[in-house]
Scaffold this motif. Sequence first.
Motif, PDB file in Angstrom:
ATOM      1  N   ARG A   9       0.829  -1.210   0.000  1.00  0.00           N
ATOM      2  CA  ARG A   9       0.000   0.000   0.000  1.00  0.00           C
ATOM      3  C   ARG A   9       0.862   1.258   0.000  1.00  0.00           C
ATOM      4  O   ARG A   9       0.566   2.235  -0.702  1.00  0.00           O
ATOM      5  CB  ARG A   9      -0.904   0.009   1.240  1.00  0.00           C
ATOM      6  CG  ARG A   9      -1.959  -1.072   1.286  1.00  0.00           C
ATOM      7  CD  ARG A   9      -2.927  -0.764   2.411  1.00  0.00           C
ATOM      8  NE  ARG A   9      -3.735  -1.911   2.787  1.00  0.00           N
ATOM      9  CZ  ARG A   9      -4.857  -1.830   3.489  1.00  0.00           C
ATOM     10  NH1 ARG A   9      -5.286  -0.656   3.905  1.00  0.00           N
ATOM     11  NH2 ARG A   9      -5.540  -2.911   3.800  1.00  0.00           N
ATOM     12  N   ALA A 259      -5.153  -7.383   1.340  1.00  0.00           N
ATOM     13  CA  ALA A 259      -5.694  -6.882   2.599  1.00  0.00           C
ATOM     14  C   ALA A 259      -6.186  -8.006   3.503  1.00  0.00           C
ATOM     15  O   ALA A 259      -6.140  -7.881   4.736  1.00  0.00           O
ATOM     16  CB  ALA A 259      -6.836  -5.904   2.309  1.00  0.00           C
ATOM     17  N   PHE A 306      -6.798  -3.163  -0.815  1.00  0.00           N
ATOM     18  CA  PHE A 306      -7.364  -2.383   0.290  1.00  0.00           C
ATOM     19  C   PHE A 306      -8.576  -3.045   0.936  1.00  0.00           C
ATOM     20  O   PHE A 306      -9.119  -2.502   1.906  1.00  0.00           O
ATOM     21  CB  PHE A 306      -7.766  -0.992  -0.213  1.00  0.00           C
ATOM     22  CG  PHE A 306      -6.624  -0.165  -0.717  1.00  0.00           C
ATOM     23  CD1 PHE A 306      -5.799   0.515   0.166  1.00  0.00           C
ATOM     24  CD2 PHE A 306      -6.346  -0.071  -2.077  1.00  0.00           C
ATOM     25  CE1 PHE A 306      -4.737   1.282  -0.287  1.00  0.00           C
ATOM     26  CE2 PHE A 306      -5.286   0.683  -2.547  1.00  0.00           C
ATOM     27  CZ  PHE A 306      -4.476   1.359  -1.649  1.00  0.00           C
ATOM     28  N   ASP A 334      -3.549   4.986   4.688  1.00  0.00           N
ATOM     29  CA  ASP A 334      -3.451   3.965   3.654  1.00  0.00           C
ATOM     30  C   ASP A 334      -4.670   3.051   3.641  1.00  0.00           C
ATOM     31  O   ASP A 334      -4.615   1.933   3.144  1.00  0.00           O
ATOM     32  CB  ASP A 334      -2.168   3.147   3.829  1.00  0.00           C
ATOM     33  CG  ASP A 334      -2.185   2.265   5.071  1.00  0.00           C
ATOM     34  OD1 ASP A 334      -3.097   2.426   5.917  1.00  0.00           O
ATOM     35  OD2 ASP A 334      -1.292   1.413   5.194  1.00  0.00           O
ATOM     36  N   ARG A 335      -5.798   3.540   4.203  1.00  0.00           N
ATOM     37  CA  ARG A 335      -7.023   2.743   4.265  1.00  0.00           C
ATOM     38  C   ARG A 335      -8.163   3.452   3.550  1.00  0.00           C
ATOM     39  O   ARG A 335      -8.301   4.685   3.643  1.00  0.00           O
ATOM     40  CB  ARG A 335      -7.460   2.514   5.717  1.00  0.00           C
ATOM     41  CG  ARG A 335      -6.478   1.765   6.585  1.00  0.00           C
ATOM     42  CD  ARG A 335      -6.975   1.747   8.020  1.00  0.00           C
ATOM     43  NE  ARG A 335      -8.260   1.036   8.150  1.00  0.00           N
ATOM     44  CZ  ARG A 335      -9.106   1.233   9.153  1.00  0.00           C
ATOM     45  NH1 ARG A 335      -8.832   2.119  10.108  1.00  0.00           N
ATOM     46  NH2 ARG A 335     -10.227   0.535   9.224  1.00  0.00           N
ATOM     47  N   ILE A 337     -11.834   3.940   4.022  1.00  0.00           N
ATOM     48  CA  ILE A 337     -12.625   3.779   5.234  1.00  0.00           C
ATOM     49  C   ILE A 337     -14.131   3.905   5.008  1.00  0.00           C
ATOM     50  O   ILE A 337     -14.915   3.728   5.944  1.00  0.00           O
ATOM     51  CB  ILE A 337     -12.190   4.777   6.317  1.00  0.00           C
ATOM     52  CG1 ILE A 337     -12.425   6.219   5.852  1.00  0.00           C
ATOM     53  CG2 ILE A 337     -10.733   4.552   6.703  1.00  0.00           C
ATOM     54  CD1 ILE A 337     -12.314   7.235   6.981  1.00  0.00           C
ATOM     55  N   GLU A 359     -16.800   1.700   6.246  1.00  0.00           N
ATOM     56  CA  GLU A 359     -16.433   0.312   6.074  1.00  0.00           C
ATOM     57  C   GLU A 359     -16.583  -0.424   7.410  1.00  0.00           C
ATOM     58  O   GLU A 359     -16.560   0.209   8.475  1.00  0.00           O
ATOM     59  CB  GLU A 359     -14.976   0.207   5.591  1.00  0.00           C
ATOM     60  CG  GLU A 359     -14.773   0.590   4.127  1.00  0.00           C
ATOM     61  CD  GLU A 359     -15.421  -0.417   3.185  1.00  0.00           C
ATOM     62  OE1 GLU A 359     -14.787  -1.445   2.871  1.00  0.00           O
ATOM     63  OE2 GLU A 359     -16.569  -0.162   2.756  1.00  0.00           O
TER      64      GLU A 359
END
Length: 398
Positions: A9, A259, A306, A334-335, A337, A359
Amino acid sequence: MLLTNPLARRLFLHRHALAEAPTGPASGQALADLIGRIGFVQVDSINTMARAHHMILFSRRQSYKPEALKTLLERDRKLWEHWTHDASILPVALHPLWHHRFQRDTARLQGNWKSWFRDGYEAQFDTILRRIEAEGPVTSSDVGEGEARGKGGWWDWHPSKTALEWLWRTGQLAISRRDGFQKVYDLTERVIPEPHRCAAPDEAAMVDWACSSALDHLGFADAKELRGYWHTIRPEEAKAWVTQALARGEIVEIEVEGAEGKRKRSYARPDVLAHAEAAPEVTPRLRIMSPFDPALRDRDRAEFLFGFFYRIEVFVPEAKRIYGYYVFPILEGDRLIGRIDVKAFRDAGALRVKGLWPEPGVKFGAGRMKKLESELARWAAFSGCDRVEFLDGWLREG
């Protein structure tokens, strides 16, 4: 060699100019360099909050103004518009490489367009070219006098409109500018600067460039992703390049961790681990992203890397929509969401949030809400609004 998910990522977002804070200059050469770094910027007509190309650039440089892109495209000619997987803005230095695309599209579209569009467009090629040569740039509204205008939607074009698009797709015309969002077509030699109208490299060199540059933009990729980046070579060409590049020692086979812990075979430069470890830590900044962002448009990769499923609810009209037609992914660090349904009502001066779906496992506490409100305030100003409004029931279950 294993590239762990956090490192994957980090490298991927860095290559897409999403690791650093969205600060710094965003006009002139700095903006041209940014577009060169991310490869291309998709053009899209939907203007819910801002058009896709402006969203892509603003999410990376929040000093960006649309006029800066217009200047590079229409005055300085450092950029040009043509086709990758869709209409895109590209560095003008790539124009010679697109000669192969023009030739391939000519062969491919000859059969398809005859079944897709009304007859008569081929008879307009010479007429339109002669008119533009004599009178200057035209739009689709300027041509086709006396031709019946379509009523069947976006692709029900009158023959002269189809001819304009054909001549553009095959390289005989170029987009000189857009008035609003309407294309203005001119002869290619009047739009593309002379140094970039040189002869094309041979086909093998084009394929090598397409795969090699795609790999460097992405950081790691399988053969399908290499082909899909520019969308200009054939599957067998990408596979052959991988075989040859492995034999030459230019790339290595690696495993990339997803992920959810699954691993996928990919290819990368031999020093990919060093580059990933040297990439900057991703800023914790929260960003609202365009669905057409180069980092997200490959939905399979976004889900693998991701854990973000972003397909049916947006692009399949007959499917049951969970989130609404056009929602924006939210990137934090780096997410990914969540996704947000937000629209600019410029007459009312309000950017209105209709829905936000976090999420699983993501909570919008006080700290995250403060970041979201700051990001929405920036988007409100960019989209011509003076305030943000949250509609009743805006926060939904993930």
